[in-house]
Design a protein around this motif. Structure first.
Motif, PDB file in Angstrom:
ATOM      1  N   TYR A   1      23.513   6.289   8.890  1.00  0.00           N
ATOM      2  CA  TYR A   1      24.264   7.091   7.921  1.00  0.00           C
ATOM      3  C   TYR A   1      23.286   7.825   7.010  1.00  0.00           C
ATOM      4  N   ASP A   2      23.714   8.993   6.563  1.00  0.00           N
ATOM      5  CA  ASP A   2      22.859   9.842   5.728  1.00  0.00           C
ATOM      6  C   ASP A   2      23.759  10.502   4.678  1.00  0.00           C
ATOM      7  N   PHE A   3      23.585  10.122   3.408  1.00  0.00           N
ATOM      8  CA  PHE A   3      24.427  10.637   2.327  1.00  0.00           C
ATOM      9  C   PHE A   3      23.551  11.255   1.240  1.00  0.00           C
ATOM     10  N   THR A   4      24.030  12.326   0.642  1.00  0.00           N
ATOM     11  CA  THR A   4      23.335  12.966  -0.470  1.00  0.00           C
ATOM     12  C   THR A   4      24.252  13.011  -1.679  1.00  0.00           C
TER      13      THR A   4
ATOM     14  N   VAL B   1      14.399  10.519  -3.814  1.00  0.00           N
ATOM     15  CA  VAL B   1      14.561  11.622  -4.762  1.00  0.00           C
ATOM     16  C   VAL B   1      13.732  12.764  -4.204  1.00  0.00           C
ATOM     17  N   GLY B   2      14.420  13.788  -3.737  1.00  0.00           N
ATOM     18  CA  GLY B   2      13.731  14.813  -2.962  1.00  0.00           C
ATOM     19  C   GLY B   2      13.239  14.185  -1.669  1.00  0.00           C
ATOM     20  N   ASN B   3      11.938  14.287  -1.425  1.00  0.00           N
ATOM     21  CA  ASN B   3      11.343  13.668  -0.240  1.00  0.00           C
ATOM     22  C   ASN B   3      10.571  12.388  -0.568  1.00  0.00           C
ATOM     23  N   GLU B   4      10.717  11.901  -1.801  1.00  0.00           N
ATOM     24  CA  GLU B   4       9.975  10.708  -2.235  1.00  0.00           C
ATOM     25  C   GLU B   4      10.846   9.464  -2.078  1.00  0.00           C
ATOM     26  N   LEU B   5      10.343   8.488  -1.336  1.00  0.00           N
ATOM     27  CA  LEU B   5      11.031   7.218  -1.183  1.00  0.00           C
ATOM     28  C   LEU B   5      10.844   6.396  -2.459  1.00  0.00           C
ATOM     29  N   ILE B   6      11.956   6.079  -3.128  1.00  0.00           N
ATOM     30  CA  ILE B   6      11.852   5.349  -4.397  1.00  0.00           C
ATOM     31  C   ILE B   6      12.441   3.941  -4.318  1.00  0.00           C
ATOM     32  N   MET B   7      13.241   3.653  -3.283  1.00  0.00           N
ATOM     33  CA  MET B   7      13.801   2.314  -3.115  1.00  0.00           C
ATOM     34  C   MET B   7      14.005   2.030  -1.633  1.00  0.00           C
ATOM     35  N   HIS B   8      13.789   0.781  -1.280  1.00  0.00           N
ATOM     36  CA  HIS B   8      14.040   0.310   0.084  1.00  0.00           C
ATOM     37  C   HIS B   8      14.636  -1.082  -0.032  1.00  0.00           C
TER      38      HIS B   8
ATOM     39  N   ARG C   1      13.514   8.402  12.260  1.00  0.00           N
ATOM     40  CA  ARG C   1      12.910   8.197  13.580  1.00  0.00           C
ATOM     41  C   ARG C   1      12.711   6.711  13.905  1.00  0.00           C
ATOM     42  N   LEU C   2      12.986   5.832  12.958  1.00  0.00           N
ATOM     43  CA  LEU C   2      12.756   4.408  13.189  1.00  0.00           C
ATOM     44  C   LEU C   2      13.671   3.881  14.295  1.00  0.00           C
ATOM     45  N   LYS C   3      13.109   3.130  15.225  1.00  0.00           N
ATOM     46  CA  LYS C   3      13.853   2.568  16.351  1.00  0.00           C
ATOM     47  C   LYS C   3      14.299   1.128  16.100  1.00  0.00           C
ATOM     48  N   LYS C   4      13.733   0.479  15.082  1.00  0.00           N
ATOM     49  CA  LYS C   4      14.112  -0.882  14.740  1.00  0.00           C
ATOM     50  C   LYS C   4      13.852  -1.093  13.252  1.00  0.00           C
ATOM     51  N   SER C   5      14.366  -2.194  12.736  1.00  0.00           N
ATOM     52  CA  SER C   5      14.181  -2.502  11.325  1.00  0.00           C
ATOM     53  C   SER C   5      12.699  -2.731  11.020  1.00  0.00           C
ATOM     54  N   THR C   6      12.280  -2.335   9.840  1.00  0.00           N
ATOM     55  CA  THR C   6      10.886  -2.509   9.451  1.00  0.00           C
ATOM     56  C   THR C   6      10.589  -3.988   9.185  1.00  0.00           C
ATOM     57  N   ASN C   7       9.337  -4.376   9.378  1.00  0.00           N
ATOM     58  CA  ASN C   7       8.938  -5.758   9.126  1.00  0.00           C
ATOM     59  C   ASN C   7       8.905  -6.078   7.634  1.00  0.00           C
ATOM     60  N   GLY C   8       8.563  -5.093   6.833  1.00  0.00           N
ATOM     61  CA  GLY C   8       8.506  -5.272   5.383  1.00  0.00           C
ATOM     62  C   GLY C   8       9.147  -4.090   4.691  1.00  0.00           C
ATOM     63  N   PHE C   9       8.724  -3.839   3.465  1.00  0.00           N
ATOM     64  CA  PHE C   9       9.267  -2.743   2.672  1.00  0.00           C
ATOM     65  C   PHE C   9       8.293  -1.572   2.659  1.00  0.00           C
TER      66      PHE C   9
ATOM     67  N   ARG D   1       0.857  -1.173   0.000  1.00  0.00           N
ATOM     68  CA  ARG D   1       0.000   0.000   0.000  1.00  0.00           C
ATOM     69  C   ARG D   1       0.903   1.235   0.000  1.00  0.00           C
ATOM     70  N   ARG D   2       0.770   2.083  -1.032  1.00  0.00           N
ATOM     71  CA  ARG D   2       1.657   3.230  -1.188  1.00  0.00           C
ATOM     72  C   ARG D   2       1.329   4.281  -0.132  1.00  0.00           C
ATOM     73  N   ILE D   3       2.270   4.526   0.745  1.00  0.00           N
ATOM     74  CA  ILE D   3       2.101   5.534   1.769  1.00  0.00           C
ATOM     75  C   ILE D   3       3.202   6.559   1.603  1.00  0.00           C
ATOM     76  N   SER D   4       2.984   7.718   2.165  1.00  0.00           N
ATOM     77  CA  SER D   4       3.979   8.778   2.071  1.00  0.00           C
ATOM     78  C   SER D   4       5.019   8.587   3.174  1.00  0.00           C
ATOM     79  N   VAL D   5       6.258   8.289   2.771  1.00  0.00           N
ATOM     80  CA  VAL D   5       7.361   8.098   3.704  1.00  0.00           C
ATOM     81  C   VAL D   5       8.484   9.038   3.308  1.00  0.00           C
ATOM     82  N   GLY D   6       8.898   9.894   4.229  1.00  0.00           N
ATOM     83  CA  GLY D   6       9.954  10.852   3.955  1.00  0.00           C
ATOM     84  C   GLY D   6      11.197  10.567   4.780  1.00  0.00           C
ATOM     85  N   PRO D   7      12.274  11.314   4.532  1.00  0.00           N
ATOM     86  CA  PRO D   7      13.515  11.121   5.295  1.00  0.00           C
ATOM     87  C   PRO D   7      13.326  11.235   6.803  1.00  0.00           C
ATOM     88  N   ARG D   8      12.514  12.172   7.254  1.00  0.00           N
ATOM     89  CA  ARG D   8      12.304  12.322   8.697  1.00  0.00           C
ATOM     90  C   ARG D   8      11.674  11.080   9.306  1.00  0.00           C
TER      91      ARG D   8
END
Length: 219
Positions: free
Chosen positions: A130-133, A177-184, A15-23, A4-11
């Motif tokens: 880590y955070d790289f641009t 790309v910008g604030n759009e999550l395109i790969m996980h 804030r994630l405290k553990k690895s996500t269960n899925g993508f 399900r496409r949800i809006s996920v940004g860098p912020r």
């Protein structure tokens, strides 16, 4: 697996405290941008550049160094091709600095503000972030993204726990790309004691052809 496409940004991922269960995005999310990862290399970074050691390398026409495999154990559909299991020597856990080099191609549209956030966890505790641009990418161009990782020192008891519990050290790599999550992409890690490594062949990938095909899943 449908996402399900949800809006996920860098912020959100910072804030994630553990690895996500899925993508957090579907495989198709990157199609609009036509990004294709071609090769990937991890090196021990030293002051003498000519003496630095390659820890892992995979890509087009490059003999694979190191061991990786698709994580069929966790994902049984197309998602498994963006989930990788690595095996490294225990000395990697003690390195103060490593460098990575990622070569990728972009599609017909320019890429603005290409960013990667990578989060590493052991037993649901954040151990590295880590955070790289990269910035701007010209349409149709082939680019090399080089990054230096200053690795926070780990306590020796934590290192021993990581060695004793293979694949409980995990990472999530998020590409924006910008604030759009395109790969996980996801990875799980196994660290082996140096005395248990019989020879270099023990750390070779099981299927070099498959590894080359799936270089896009490695970071």
């Amino acid at each position: 697996m449908e996402h399900r496409r949800i809006s996920v940004g860098p912020r959100d991922v910072l804030r994630l405290k553990k690895s996500t269960n899925g993508f957090l995005c579907p495989l198709s999310a990157s199609e609009e941008h036509g990004i294709d990862f071609l090769s990937f290399r991890i090196c021990e970074e030293k002051e003498e550049k000519e003496s630095k050691r390659t820890i892992f390398e995979v890509g087009n026409g490059v003999p694979t160094i190191g061991k990786m495999e698709v994580d069929y154990d966790t994902f049984n559909d197309d998602d498994c091709f963006r989930a990788i299991k690595y095996t490294f020597s225990e000395d990697v856990l003690r390195l103060p600095v490593v460098s990575t080099s990622l070569t990728f191609k972009v599609g017909d549209q320019p890429i603005i503000a290409f960013r990667m956030i990578e989060r590493h966890y052991f037993r649901n505790q954040l151990v590295k972030s880590y955070d790289f641009t990269f910035g701007f990418c010209i349409p149709g161009s082939i680019n090399t993204w080089e990054a230096i990782y200053d690795i926070p020192p780990l306590k020796e008891d934590t290192i021993q726990e990581m060695i004793a519990h293979p694949y409980e050290t995990v990472s999530d790599s998020f590409y924006f790309v910008g604030n759009e999550l395109i790969m996980h992409n996801k990875a799980r890690y196994r660290y082996v004691r140096e005395e248990s490594e019989v020879d270099e062949s023990a750390l070779e990938t099981k299927n070099p052809a498959l590894a080359e095909r799936d270089a896009s899943s490695l970071m």
